[in-house]
Enzyme design. Structure first.
Site, PDB file in Angstrom:
ATOM      1  N   HIS A   1       0.819  -1.205   0.000  1.00  0.00           N
ATOM      2  CA  HIS A   1       0.000   0.000   0.000  1.00  0.00           C
ATOM      3  C   HIS A   1       0.856   1.260   0.000  1.00  0.00           C
ATOM      4  CE1 HIS A   1      -3.906   1.873   0.615  1.00  0.00           C
ATOM      5  NE2 HIS A   1      -3.319   2.705   1.452  1.00  0.00           N
TER       6      HIS A   1
ATOM      7  N   HIS B   1     -10.539   2.936  -1.276  1.00  0.00           N
ATOM      8  CA  HIS B   1     -10.698   2.582   0.129  1.00  0.00           C
ATOM      9  C   HIS B   1     -11.505   1.289   0.187  1.00  0.00           C
ATOM     10  CE1 HIS B   1     -10.614   4.342   4.389  1.00  0.00           C
ATOM     11  NE2 HIS B   1      -9.400   4.258   3.945  1.00  0.00           N
TER      12      HIS B   1
END
Lengths: 264, 861, 77
Positions: free
Chosen positions: B82, B128
């Site tokens: 990430h 998200h």
């Protein structure tokens, strides 16, 4: 001064609470109409210099406890209450309306929408015959297109209060079609004197040709008459309660108070 | 634990060798009596935290000793997928971020372009997905919060947001829960901030059942000179944390969640979900913009994934400086937090600023006025080291981490995974679609639909809405089981039942494709999205010129707060058809861009730049990485062709559950400029008697279409072809016609094809149409093929010749279809002499189905 | 330190959309026995020892509940 609709430029105070988010839109709309508008921070208490006060929309204090419940205790609200009780004009839009009910300047309360959803959409509003000083009485019976944008706009009051609102001509706006579950389709009410006006729809969003219709202009372009009326009455005309008696507002006296300036 | 002297492990020899090699590249540590981990323990923890054995060695190499516990946590997060993009970095180099109007490309919190007259916009799209799959309301809400912080960090006032969403089909209760929750979360957060959510897109496909996608796209406006970067500088300057207090929220949240696949244990990760506080964020926006404007910040960054760790180390690394932070000075809302917990917490609504000592009092004052917490937690240093100390510890043991900032932020490993072309591609692309045409020729189309309706197990829905849920397959194996001439009954439906429904349907129908057409209008991927955007404040700010429901949103360039208004505008859109990308990742990604540009051109905007959000499965699987590689290449090639820079973006991998990957979904957010907002064009027909023209050409391309999905429950075939040059010409012609105010409406032809595009313009304008098709292709393709580079326009009769002149001057194909007329949607086919009605439905029927379908599906009980 | 528990509920006769929706949903899940659902708020208040119940009542009347639409009940632990 804009050549637009007003003969008179007023000075509006637009109150900013932490979490307000429509204050800039209100100021923009007022400028379009040729008015002057200043932001009033929620900790300021000096309102005398303004011709009218706007409590704008938004989510004051996040609306976490209850909409408007915390904002109602901001320092500025003591002044707003005194200002309103002196018969001077106050308008509360959306969250501003919620704050006015929490502050007991207006009757009733705003509950969550019947469908439990936030609703943002155009609404057709019927202008009722009322004592409200903010709208031209000639508009009574007409329909204005003004968007709504709220999660708690479902107006409620008890039966006795509703009867009083009706009796005293305090119901100013109704939704033409049921919008959010509001009692009697009420979209906006005023106090008995008609100087304090609360409504859920957002007239400031429909004042600019660039972004759509201009029905909202009606909400900010008539109040100057009432302000001139107050101006032309001396302060001696205030009755004992500190509020204006509407019969006193028709004097020929040309004294001007506040910042009202008459167009040349 | 032991101290650093005892570096002995199975990797010990290697470690000491390497340490000797690279000593000269790394700034010297500030402290050498740090409490480090025992080698065995360090390795064990490293593996548990998701580092590979090689990555662990790399940590030791970089530190030139065993790491401390805090260091290990920090490395594991900074080098997670990430934060480090370790699997995608190599591919992302294909994108060009160049352009003379680009003020800031990738590498900052958001990209920035100039939009003329000294105005600039900052924008970015970010995923998200993983947090939202666990808790949709908070996941989506904090997704908005994060992307908005990325925008105002750059010095821009956020003025608009959009969302690109994907869910499984709504017949599944969990999917309804996720969808309803995510929409409510987006609304709740964005509405409170006073930032209009002006549109977006949503698709419902089985492929997203285990992994919904929540991609948030935000845009902010500023004057060019207000551009701020998160570059730390000036040793001695204060490092200041502003906003919420720090708790244990989301420890290892986004970075951990987004870096591994989902499984049944995912529900148990719930405590790691962050909770958003939009009120605090609203205050942060006002505080930060006020202080930026007053010049009180040297640098500003937001705390996103990996919290303080990533924002502080990146700030130091970008500025080539060091940072020294005392975790005890961080306001905490939970007791007994460990240094590593404070460093990696993902508590929301926090910003990190660098402030000159002499400006700190002013910064504090502004924060206090708004009721926002502001604490000096450290200083900028000239050591190049990222130092974390805990002043609660004994004086000689306060330093808990001491790392080279640049190496930490920039020297994450980079991988080039294996690729292999997925086996399903050839099979599905070449899947014979003859039966699609045969159903029409054999006149059993209504019977096919009748079977789907009869099979619909969900009661209380319009038949057309219920029929959407049957026979939808996605994974390329299940469709073998389905018999296409008449879908395979799922429950026992008798021939009599089907015959009765067929008879009832046929009795309602005036023309042969009426029933198919209505089924298409009710499709969850086509029907109106009003139920969604009604929950979003899309007007606050007084600058929304074109509201949701149109091809693209348009916002006036103007700052209501400063009373600076212009007549120019920004157009925004998000696009990606995941099904196309599944069936051809290269072409699908190109079509995403082409359609986004087309949406902008329809409103009259010239596309300027994009941001992307690349959602894929596990990159360590060769088939997934192949799709990723192809999609990136396709998008990059098309972007270069149109000279559209990619100025920001995000990669979301590991969107898999139980071994099934999502459709490759390279969502793009595109931004364009409108020269005069008075000239914008919308998609609704305006009045009766206007000429309807199709710009572009319909080809016999039903592969990957919504039609074969809705009618036959099939995901197969090759997506429609795309001619990059033709696309450009069609869009240029439309933009010219719009800017000359010659058009009444313009609407992109996308999912559902020409028939649906016409219907949408009719429904939006509440006016019917009478249209004649003459293309020499099968009727079903003429109506529903999703050929690219097509736009349906309408113009007054008086302007028709001028419009045709413009189209001719760009040498683009076009056909005059008919006119706006009455209250029916009427489409007929001409084969030279004879006219055959194909679709003939009342506008009222179409409108009701189109408008109500989504709400009906959400409210299935 | 004292702990007060405050229950804020919609006044009798005031429509409670959250409650009504929950009631419908429970019915759909097969719980036939549910006559009515009222959704309200629960507030935990930690105070110093000298904060009396009467003061907490004032807090409720003034801020924590809206007497126009809400009732409240206080429990002291």
């Amino acid at each position: 001064m804009s050549a637009d609709t007003n003969a008179v430029s007023l000075k509006f105070g637009v109150v900013v609470f932490p979490g307000s988010n429509c204050e800039q839109d209100v100021v923009h709309a007022l400028h379009l109409l040729g008015h002057e508008a200043n932001y009033v921070w929620h900790q300021d208490t000096e309102l005398a210099c303004y011709d009218a006060i706007v409590l704008p929309g938004g989510f004051s204090y996040g609306d976490y406890l209850r909409c408007g419940a915390v904002a109602r205790f901001s320092p500025v609200m003591e002044s707003v209450i005194a200002y309103a009780n002196a018969g001077r004009p106050v308008i509360g839009i959306c969250n501003g309306f919620q704050i006015l009910t929490e502050a007991k300047l207006l009757a009733g309360a705003l509950l969550q929408n019947r469908n439990l959803k936030f609703i943002c959409e155009p609404a057709s509003l019927i202008v009722e015959k009322s004592v409200c000083k903010w709208l031209d009485p000639k508009l009574a019976g007409s329909v204005l297109e003004v968007p709504i944008n709220h999660n708690e706009g479902n107006y409620f009051c008890d039966a006795k209060t509703l009867a009083e609102l009706k009796e005293n001509g305090q119901i100013v706006l109704r939704y033409r079609q049921a919008a959010n579950g509001s009692l009697d389709n009420i979209a906006g009410i005023c106090n008995r004197g008609g100087n304090v006006f609360g409504l859920m729809p957002h007239p400031e969003r429909v004042c600019d040709f660039a972004t759509g219709s201009t029905d909202g202009r009606a909400f900010f372009s008539y109040i100057f008459r009432y302000i001139l009326e107050i101006a032309s009455n001396t302060k001696n005309n205030l009755n004992k309660n500190g509020s204006l008696n509407s019969d006193d507002l028709n004097s020929d006296d040309n004294n001007i108070i506040g910042n009202v300036e008459v167009a040349q | 634990m032991s101290d650093g002297g005892d570096v002995v492990s199975d990797g010990g020899d290697v470690v000491s060798d390497i340490v000797g090699d690279i000593v000269q590249d790394i700034p010297a540590p500030v402290c050498d009596n740090i409490v480090t981990l025992d080698a065995e323990l360090a390795k064990k923890i490293a593996l548990e935290l998701g580092l590979t054995a090689d990555e662990f060695l790399n940590v030791v190499r970089t530190q030139q000793r065993m790491p401390s516990l805090t260091e290990l946590y920090i490395y594991s997060l900074m080098w997670s997928e990430h934060c480090s993009y370790k699997h995608s970095k190599g591919q992302l180099r294909h994108f060009s971020s160049k352009g003379k109007h680009v003020l800031q490309g990738p590498g900052e919190n958001a990209g920035v372009i100039s939009v003329g007259d000294g105005w600039a916009v900052a924008f970015k799209m970010e995923s998200h997905n993983h947090p939202s799959a666990i808790e949709p309301f908070q996941g989506a809400a904090t997704g908005i919060g994060g992307i908005i912080r990325d925008i105002f960090t750059m010095g821009a006032r956020p003025i608009a947001a959009m969302d690109s969403l994907r869910f499984g089909t709504l017949d599944k209760p969990r999917q309804r829960y996720l969808f309803d929750g995510a929409v409510a979360g987006i609304g709740s957060y964005g509405n409170c901030l006073g930032i209009p959510t002006v549109g977006g897109e949503v698709y419902f496909e089985d492929a997203y059942e285990g992994n919904c996608l929540i991609n948030a796209f935000a845009l902010g406006l500023m004057r060019e000179e207000e551009l701020t970067r998160a570059v730390g500088s000036g040793p001695g300057n204060y490092v200041v944390l502003i906003g919420s207090s720090t708790g244990r929220d989301g420890i290892g949240g986004a970075s951990v969640l987004a870096s591994q696949e989902f499984d049944e244990a995912a529900e148990n990760k719930r405590p790691a979900v962050q909770v958003g506080d939009p009120f605090e964020e609203k205050l942060l926006i006002e505080v930060c913009l006020e202080l930026l404007k007053a010049g009180k910040f040297v640098a500003l960054g937001d705390l996103g994934a990996a919290g303080l760790t990533s924002s502080a180390s990146e700030m130091a690394s970008r500025g080539g400086v060091g940072i020294d932070i005392d975790v005890r000075k961080v306001p905490q809302r939970e007791d007994a937090m460990q240094p590593f917990e404070i460093m990696v917490s993902e508590s929301q609504e926090r910003m990190l600023a660098v402030v000159k000592p002499e400006d700190f009092a002013d910064a504090l004052d502004t924060c206090q006025r708004w009721g926002v917490s502001c604490s000096q937690i450290g200083s900028i240093t000239n050591t190049g080291r990222f130092v974390v100390r805990d002043s609660a510890l004994p004086a000689d043991a306060q330093i808990v981490a001491d790392m080279p900032a640049e190496m930490l932020a920039e020297s994450a490993p980079e991988y080039t995974p294996q690729m292999s072309r997925p086996a399903y591609l050839d099979k599905l692309q070449s899947y014979p679609l003859d039966f699609v045409y045969e159903c029409v020729e054999d006149n059993i189309l209504n019977e096919v639909i009748a079977e789907r309706i009869a099979n619909a197990e969900i009661l209380g829905l319009d038949a057309f809405v219920g029929a959407q849920f049957k026979g939808a397959q996605f994974n390329g194996t299940r469709f073998k089981d389905t018999q296409f001439k008449g879908a395979q009954p799922v429950k026992d439906v008798t021939a009599e039942e089907v015959a009765a429904i067929t008879a009832a349907l046929s009795a309602q129908a005036k023309a042969s494709f009426d029933i198919a057409f209505l089924s298409m209008l009710a499709s969850p991927n086509i029907c109106s999205r009003r139920w969604i955007w009604r929950q979003y404040d899309h007007q606050v700010g007084n600058n929304t010129v074109v509201v949701p429901g149109a091809d693209a949103a348009v916002l006036r360039i103007g700052d209501t707060g400063r009373a600076e208004m212009t007549c120019r505008g920004i157009a925004m859109s998000t696009d990606c058809n995941g099904r196309y990308c599944y069936l051809d990742p290269y072409l699908g990604a190109q079509i995403a861009l082409a359609e986004g540009m087309r949406n902008l051109s329809c409103v009259g905007a010239k596309p300027a730049a994009i941001t992307d959000c690349l959602n894929f499965g596990n990159p360590e699987k060769p088939e997934v990485f192949y799709s990723f590689h192809k999609a990136v290449c396709g998008l990059a090639t098309a972007c270069k062709h149109y000279d559209i820079p990619v100025i920001s973006g995000n990669v979301s991998f590991y969107n898999e559950s139980f071994g099934n990957a999502i459709y490759p979904t390279p969502a793009i957010g595109i931004v364009g400029v409108v020269e005069n907002i008075a000239n914008v064009c919308t998609s609704d027909f305006k009045q009766a008697g206007d000429t309807i023209i199709l710009v572009g050409e319909t080809l016999d391309e039903l592969g990957a279409s919504e039609y074969i999905k809705v009618i036959h429950g099939l995901v197969a075939g090759k997506p429609p072809s795309l001619d990059l040059q033709l696309e450009n010409d069609v869009q240029s012609a439309i933009r010219e016609a719009v800017s000359c105010r010659l058009l009444q409406s313009a609407h992109d032809c996308s999912e559902g094809g020409l028939a649906i595009a016409i219907a949408e313009s009719c429904i939006a304008g509440n006016i019917g149409a009478k249209v004649t098709l003459a293309e020499p292709i099968p009727d079903v393709a003429a109506l529903f093929a999703e050929s690219q580079s097509r736009i349906v326009i309408s113009c007054t009769e008086a302007n028709t010749d001028r419009v045709l002149d413009i189209l001719a001057s760009y040498n683009v194909p076009f056909s005059i279809l008919g006119e706006t007329f009455g209250n029916r949607i009427y489409v007929e086919k001409s084969d030279g002499s004879a006219l055959t009605p194909l679709v003939d439905v009342s506008l009222e029927t179409a409108l009701k189905l189109y408008n109500d379908s989504l709400e009906q599906m959400v409210n299935i009980k | 330190m004292k702990n007060y528990k405050i229950y804020v509920t919609a006044k009798e006769g005031i429509f409670n959309p959250a409650g009504a929706t929950a009631a419908t949903a429970l019915g759909q899940l097969g719980y036939d026995g549910v006559n009515n659902v009222r959704v309200g708020k629960f507030i935990e208040l930690q105070t110093k020892d000298d904060v009396q119940r009467q003061t907490v009542t004032e807090m409720c009347e003034k801020l924590l509940a809206n007497p126009v639409i809400e009732d409240f009940r206080i429990e002291e632990e």
